[in-house]
Structures are given as C-alpha cells and as structure tokens.
Write an enzyme that holds these catalytic residues in place. Sequence first.
Site, PDB file in Angstrom:
ATOM      1  N   TYR A   1      83.489  39.356  43.649  1.00  0.00           N
ATOM      2  CA  TYR A   1      83.451  38.836  45.026  1.00  0.00           C
ATOM      3  C   TYR A   1      83.592  37.311  45.009  1.00  0.00           C
ATOM      4  O   TYR A   1      84.430  36.737  45.713  1.00  0.00           O
ATOM      5  CB  TYR A   1      82.140  39.239  45.721  1.00  0.00           C
ATOM      6  CG  TYR A   1      81.785  38.338  46.866  1.00  0.00           C
ATOM      7  CD1 TYR A   1      82.472  38.419  48.068  1.00  0.00           C
ATOM      8  CD2 TYR A   1      80.787  37.365  46.733  1.00  0.00           C
ATOM      9  CE1 TYR A   1      82.164  37.558  49.119  1.00  0.00           C
ATOM     10  CE2 TYR A   1      80.478  36.506  47.773  1.00  0.00           C
ATOM     11  CZ  TYR A   1      81.168  36.604  48.957  1.00  0.00           C
ATOM     12  OH  TYR A   1      80.875  35.743  49.989  1.00  0.00           O
TER      13      TYR A   1
ATOM     14  N   LYS B   1      86.637  34.447  46.410  1.00  0.00           N
ATOM     15  CA  LYS B   1      86.469  33.238  47.240  1.00  0.00           C
ATOM     16  C   LYS B   1      87.069  32.024  46.519  1.00  0.00           C
ATOM     17  O   LYS B   1      87.788  31.212  47.107  1.00  0.00           O
ATOM     18  CB  LYS B   1      84.990  32.984  47.544  1.00  0.00           C
ATOM     19  CG  LYS B   1      84.361  34.028  48.444  1.00  0.00           C
ATOM     20  CD  LYS B   1      84.928  33.981  49.858  1.00  0.00           C
ATOM     21  CE  LYS B   1      84.333  35.024  50.771  1.00  0.00           C
ATOM     22  NZ  LYS B   1      85.019  35.151  52.054  1.00  0.00           N
TER      23      LYS B   1
ATOM     24  N   SER C   1      82.428  30.408  50.523  1.00  0.00           N
ATOM     25  CA  SER C   1      80.994  30.699  50.369  1.00  0.00           C
ATOM     26  C   SER C   1      80.360  29.750  49.368  1.00  0.00           C
ATOM     27  O   SER C   1      81.009  29.326  48.398  1.00  0.00           O
ATOM     28  CB  SER C   1      80.857  32.134  49.861  1.00  0.00           C
ATOM     29  OG  SER C   1      79.552  32.363  49.380  1.00  0.00           O
TER      30      SER C   1
END
Length: 286
Positions: free
Chosen positions: A91, A95, A67
Amino acid sequence: MTREASYFLPSYFDAQFDAVIHFAGLKAVGESAQKPLLYYNNNLIGTITLLEVMAAHGCKKLVFSSSATVYGWPKEVPCTEEFPLSAANPYGRTKLTIEEICRDVHRAEPDWKIILSRYFNPVGAHPSGYIGEDPRGVPNNLMPFIQQVAVGRRPALTIFGNDYNTVDGTGVRDFIHVVDLADGHIAALLKLEEADIGCEVYNLGTGKGTSVSEIVRAFEHASGKKIPLVKAGRRPGDAEIVYASTEKAERELKWKAKYGIDDMCRDQWNWASKNPYGYGPPDSTD
Ligand code: UD1
C-alpha cells in the site's frame, strides 16, 4: 475503438474539467501485503489511466491524496516534506510510486501542475452527522474501531503496543478533522491557479501528536460511553510517533487546521450515534 479514443467522454457529457482531485485507492495495509497485485493494479494502473485521460482532455492540474505512510518510521518529528521516504508495505509503495510518477510526468511536461497531499490521520465526520466513514468488515484504523465499540457493535478495542517511548506508552499520531482536510484541498486547488507551481508536496496534518490512550479518553468524554480495552503487542509495521510539520502548508497554501481532538470526537460520535450501522442495514456491514 482504440484505447486512446475510449478516453474521450461521450459528447453529451460536455463538461470542462479545470482540475482533478484524485482520492481513489485501496488503503488497507494488511490486505495490501496479502494481495499486492490488487493494490498495484488498482492504485497504480488507476492513476496512470486517470493521468492519461486528463492529458487527453487537456486538463493538467491534479491534487493527489498521498499519505504520511511515505515517512515510514521517522527518525524524528515533526515530519517535514524533505524527510527521507520509504515504504513498509505494498500500500505504502503505491503511494510512493504514484508520487514518483507525478514527478516524472511533470518533468516530462512542465505545464502539469500537481500537488501531492500527504494526509496524516483523518478522523471525525461532517458536523451534520450525515456523512462519515463506514468501513466494510473489521476496521483497520483506530477511530472507526473505537466508534464501533461505542455503538455496541464490537466488545472492546485492542490497543496495539503500550511500551512505546511516548507519553503513556501507546503510539502517537497526528489526527486531523476531515473538514480541515477538505479545506486543505480547497487551498491546494487555489494554489494550482498560481503560475509555475510545478509538482509540490504538502503535509496535511495539525502538527500535534495525540496518543492512542488520549484519543480513547477524548472519545469516551464526547460520547459518554466507556470503551473497554484489551492490551496487545505492537502491530507489525507501526511507527512509534508520527506527526506533521505544518509550516510549509501554512506558508504556501495559507491553510492551517482549525479543529482539535475534542471537535473530532464530537463530530465522529454525532455521526456514529445517528448512524450506528453506517450507510447500510445491520446485517450488511459486519
Ligand atoms: C494506517 C496505516 C497507514 C495508512 C493509514 C490510512 C498501518 C501500519 N498504517 O496508519 O499506512 O496511510 O492507516 O488511514 O496500518 N491502533 C490500535 N488499535 C486498533 C487500531 C489502531 O491500538 O484497533 C493504533 C495503532 O497501533 C496506531 C494508532 O492506533 O498506533 C493509529 O492506527 P491507524 O488508525 O491504523 O493509523 P496508522 O497506523 O497511523
């Protein structure tokens, strides 16, 4: 049965896997701050297990959905793949960590071929109107929220921040049509067929920034619906302007996004108007 043995699929499942596209993961930023272990468990352990299963089956070609969140608040735009990386929440840290895990796996066993695709802001829907995004509960992301206001499920869109140093004070993002994004994965799979690509990272974006107000106007135009707005302060952790440099993907994947904001809004509205409650009945989705 040992843990390793359990990685082997039953014999009736006799398929050969050439490559894996790993899209799976939890992605709500706010929830990740409240439930970090859920995110680390699901996103990190899930990926490690997948890599182990792949290795057990001799499949060492992977495309992973990373991302643009790994660029944090970029000091300048467009974001190139060489920019410094950071994580502002659990989060984002999953990644970033998965990217590092992939690099380590490739370093240890150079026969792995891995593409880390850094998604910018995927929006839109399949042009058929049969496949689209259907988040559970209150949407965190902009487009699903706009869509739910347009179909009458929510009264108004809250705009987070109107004092950014941008064209109209609202945040700027690189929205990319999901069909373009899907094509980017085909390009990545083809790239994996080339010799010695190692572990490479590519931005999947359009290279164009669009403000929150601009996309609201485009959606109003596509849908013919007025989107009532409520102005609010900045959302914690939001960056001001994020958009991609697309040069590396264009050069090395021979891939470039084709669709613009109007196409994204048209297809999103087509999906929304045909399926105002997504895949479920009205009382199962809110
Ligand atoms: C967000 C995540 C990002 C994640 C991505 C997944 C944050 C801080 N970032 O990206 O880590 O990879 O989703 O798709 O959550 N906005 C509003 N009102 C809303 C919703 C959003 O004004 O109700 C604004 C935001 O302030 C932002 C823009 O719309 O300026 C885009 O927001 P969003 O769709 O949530 O995407 P990102 O924040 O870019």
